[in-house]
Design a protein around this motif. Structure first.
Motif, mmCIF file in Angstrom:
data_model
loop_
_atom_site.group_PDB
_atom_site.id
_atom_site.type_symbol
_atom_site.label_atom_id
_atom_site.label_comp_id
_atom_site.label_asym_id
_atom_site.label_seq_id
_atom_site.Cartn_x
_atom_site.Cartn_y
_atom_site.Cartn_z
ATOM 1 N N PRO A 142 47.596 40.814 -30.154
ATOM 2 C CA PRO A 142 46.991 41.616 -31.471
ATOM 3 C C PRO A 142 46.053 41.695 -32.373
ATOM 4 O O PRO A 142 46.238 41.144 -32.928
ATOM 5 C CB PRO A 142 47.695 43.241 -31.436
ATOM 6 N N GLY A 143 44.684 42.330 -32.009
ATOM 7 C CA GLY A 143 44.195 42.301 -33.277
ATOM 8 C C GLY A 143 43.112 40.206 -32.743
ATOM 9 O O GLY A 143 41.721 40.025 -33.415
ATOM 10 N N GLU A 144 43.790 39.823 -32.208
ATOM 11 C CA GLU A 144 42.530 38.629 -31.783
ATOM 12 C C GLU A 144 41.561 39.495 -30.489
ATOM 13 O O GLU A 144 41.239 40.361 -30.006
ATOM 14 C CB GLU A 144 43.107 37.150 -31.098
ATOM 15 N N ARG A 145 40.457 38.225 -30.904
ATOM 16 C CA ARG A 145 39.313 38.285 -29.587
ATOM 17 C C ARG A 145 39.484 37.204 -28.628
ATOM 18 O O ARG A 145 39.928 36.304 -28.591
ATOM 19 C CB ARG A 145 37.738 38.358 -30.677
ATOM 20 N N ALA A 146 39.204 38.330 -28.012
ATOM 21 C CA ALA A 146 39.053 37.345 -26.475
ATOM 22 C C ALA A 146 37.841 37.238 -25.330
ATOM 23 O O ALA A 146 36.886 38.288 -25.432
ATOM 24 C CB ALA A 146 39.735 38.431 -25.673
ATOM 25 N N LEU A 147 37.287 36.084 -24.999
ATOM 26 C CA LEU A 147 36.258 36.198 -24.043
ATOM 27 C C LEU A 147 36.688 35.767 -22.542
ATOM 28 O O LEU A 147 37.093 35.089 -22.668
ATOM 29 C CB LEU A 147 34.863 35.017 -24.903
ATOM 30 N N ILE A 148 36.415 37.122 -21.577
ATOM 31 C CA ILE A 148 36.536 36.649 -20.621
ATOM 32 C C ILE A 148 34.933 36.849 -19.445
ATOM 33 O O ILE A 148 33.958 37.138 -19.792
ATOM 34 C CB ILE A 148 36.801 38.209 -20.070
ATOM 35 N N HIS A 149 34.294 35.199 -19.459
ATOM 36 C CA HIS A 149 33.971 34.939 -18.239
ATOM 37 C C HIS A 149 34.127 35.657 -17.187
ATOM 38 O O HIS A 149 34.416 35.895 -16.361
ATOM 39 C CB HIS A 149 33.290 33.753 -18.227
ATOM 40 N N GLY A 150 33.015 36.618 -16.898
ATOM 41 C CA GLY A 150 32.658 36.760 -14.692
ATOM 42 C C GLY A 150 33.864 38.204 -15.523
ATOM 43 O O GLY A 150 34.466 38.263 -14.224
ATOM 44 N N GLY A 151 33.743 38.371 -15.538
ATOM 45 C CA GLY A 151 34.448 40.212 -16.207
ATOM 46 C C GLY A 151 34.623 40.662 -14.778
ATOM 47 O O GLY A 151 35.727 42.014 -14.583
ATOM 48 N N THR A 171 35.328 40.413 -25.409
ATOM 49 C CA THR A 171 34.206 40.255 -24.926
ATOM 50 C C THR A 171 34.147 40.374 -23.776
ATOM 51 O O THR A 171 35.057 39.093 -23.626
ATOM 52 C CB THR A 171 33.560 39.042 -26.030
ATOM 53 N N THR A 172 33.204 40.332 -22.392
ATOM 54 C CA THR A 172 32.975 40.045 -21.204
ATOM 55 C C THR A 172 31.611 39.953 -21.047
ATOM 56 O O THR A 172 31.027 40.443 -21.857
ATOM 57 C CB THR A 172 34.227 40.111 -20.838
ATOM 58 N N THR A 173 31.236 38.855 -19.370
ATOM 59 C CA THR A 173 30.032 38.967 -19.658
ATOM 60 C C THR A 173 30.266 38.737 -17.337
ATOM 61 O O THR A 173 31.001 38.651 -17.204
ATOM 62 C CB THR A 173 30.019 36.496 -19.483
ATOM 63 N N ALA A 174 28.465 39.774 -17.646
ATOM 64 C CA ALA A 174 28.984 40.473 -16.051
ATOM 65 C C ALA A 174 27.353 40.593 -16.277
ATOM 66 O O ALA A 174 26.749 40.622 -16.637
ATOM 67 C CB ALA A 174 30.068 41.418 -15.934
ATOM 68 N N SER A 175 26.937 40.999 -14.486
ATOM 69 C CA SER A 175 25.972 41.094 -14.400
ATOM 70 C C SER A 175 25.589 42.864 -14.991
ATOM 71 O O SER A 175 26.763 43.522 -15.020
ATOM 72 C CB SER A 175 25.541 41.051 -12.666
ATOM 73 N N PRO A 176 23.833 43.066 -14.991
ATOM 74 C CA PRO A 176 23.803 44.770 -16.055
ATOM 75 C C PRO A 176 24.697 45.904 -15.538
ATOM 76 O O PRO A 176 24.942 46.826 -15.649
ATOM 77 C CB PRO A 176 23.071 44.660 -16.465
ATOM 78 N N GLU A 177 24.919 45.732 -13.834
ATOM 79 C CA GLU A 177 25.321 46.861 -12.794
ATOM 80 C C GLU A 177 26.904 47.168 -13.495
ATOM 81 O O GLU A 177 27.192 48.354 -12.801
ATOM 82 C CB GLU A 177 24.764 46.704 -11.475
ATOM 83 N N TYR A 178 27.387 46.078 -13.221
ATOM 84 C CA TYR A 178 29.055 45.597 -13.472
ATOM 85 C C TYR A 178 29.253 46.527 -14.864
ATOM 86 O O TYR A 178 30.271 46.840 -15.480
ATOM 87 C CB TYR A 178 29.733 45.120 -13.579
ATOM 88 N N HIS A 179 28.101 46.785 -16.705
ATOM 89 C CA HIS A 179 28.986 46.801 -17.730
ATOM 90 C C HIS A 179 29.185 48.068 -18.015
ATOM 91 O O HIS A 179 30.443 47.809 -18.835
ATOM 92 C CB HIS A 179 27.623 47.152 -18.062
ATOM 93 N N ASP A 180 29.024 48.921 -17.395
ATOM 94 C CA ASP A 180 29.623 50.599 -17.616
ATOM 95 C C ASP A 180 31.355 50.667 -17.074
ATOM 96 O O ASP A 180 32.129 50.741 -17.754
ATOM 97 C CB ASP A 180 28.772 50.988 -16.628
ATOM 98 N N ARG A 181 31.101 49.903 -16.074
ATOM 99 C CA ARG A 181 32.341 49.990 -15.063
ATOM 100 C C ARG A 181 33.836 49.479 -16.532
ATOM 101 O O ARG A 181 34.700 49.562 -16.756
ATOM 102 C CB ARG A 181 32.350 49.127 -14.258
#
Length: 318
Positions: A142-151, A171-181
């Protein structure tokens, strides 16, 4: 029963729907009437021969959800009619793209009544993978930061939720059309993976303590550049020999560790599936089903799973 099988390795055209005898469970196994089975990229690796399955002909599919049709003599935790979901199949155990699948008792768990079969099948393999990477291998706190490539991927969109459920910042990365979800699923910061200043944007969001990466040939050195001190990197699904560090001294100076994870090495599938079931029942976890196919369309599903862009999972309903 009807089952999808391949008798030789090759492209999607080697997959055929056949009538074969319904299998009988051994003493420690359960026969599951399959209501839904998921399609994963690993299914194509077994079909093509990159990964060696059991003796051909072979039924593809690593996970399923359905109803217990028969139990082996030594099975104590399940009874006919129970709703279950399972994973860890399709490698040395025949797979799940069929009307029935034999599953070792150790590879399944009870599926909550509130969770439909499609969601249960869709989350099994990717949920266990996300658990093995974030919780087991990297001990995300808890409280750490996770980076998920290809969310937006199968593993990615579940890993985002699991990381958020642990109390981590995501934090995650994805194409803009998936950001809201992805924000709805729990991501704090969602970034377009194509942006030129991605490294700066990840650092601005917060240097990650844990990184989930499925493209080490593209991102391993990037991961070290953005990582916090003593960060842990979980590596899945990459076999490219170019996946190496550009600067070993930098990796050493940051005390970065890399954990190569295979879902098939999970010591106790049932235990992890049970934890996932609790999260599903409590509403902390779900799986997005992008498209559903019939048995006769498994060849299309295996093509789409590696060539199409979508958020979540592809599911087969026998």
């Amino acid at each position: 029963m009807r089952a999808v099988r391949f008798h030789e390795h090759g492209g999607p055209d080697v997959l055929t729907v056949e009538e074969i005898p319904r299998p009988e469970p051994d003493a420690d196994e359960v026969l599951v009437a399959v209501d839904a089975a998921a399609v994963n990229p690993v299914d194509t690796y077994f079909r093509e021969g990159g990964y060696a399955p059991g003796e051909l002909p072979w039924i593809p599919g690593s996970d399923c959800a359905g109803t217990v049709a028969e139990v082996g003599a030594d099975v104590e935790g399940y009874a006919e009619g129970d709703r279950v979901f399972a994973t860890g199949l399709g490698n040395w155990l025949q797979g799940t793209c069929a009307e029935y699948a034999v599953v070792p008792e150790s590879h399944l768990a009870h599926l909550p009544e509130s969770v439909d079969f499609e969601t249960g099948a869709a989350i099994a393999l990717v949920g266990v993978t996300a658990w093995q990477t974030l919780v087991d291998a990297c001990s995300l706190e808890p409280g750490e930061r996770a980076l998920i490539h290809g969310g937006s991927g199968g593993v990615g969109h579940v890993a985002v939720q699991l990381a958020a459920a642990t109390g981590a910042r995501v934090t995650t990365t994805a194409s803009p059309e998936y950001h809201d979800r992805l924000r709805e699923l729990g991501a704090d910061d969602v970034l377009d993976y194509r942006r030129d200043d991605l490294e700066d944007a990840v650092v601005a969001a917060g240097r990650p303590d844990v990184i989930l990466d499925h493209r080490l040939d593209d991102y391993l050195s990037f991961d070290v550049d953005v990582a916090a001190q003593s960060a842990r990197i979980a590596a899945i699904g990459n076999s490219d020999p170019d996946a190496t560090f550009e600067s070993v001294p930098q990796c050493r100076a940051k005390d970065v560790s890399v954990h190569h994870v295979s879902m098939f090495n999970t010591p106790d599938f049932g235990a992890v599936l049970g934890r996932l079931a609790n999260l599903l029942e409590d509403g902390h976890l779900t799986a997005d089903v992008a498209e559903t196919y019939h048995l006769g369309e498994v060849d299309d599903a295996q093509t789409d799973v590696v060539s199409e862009s979508f958020l979540g999972k592809l599911v087969v309903t026998p």
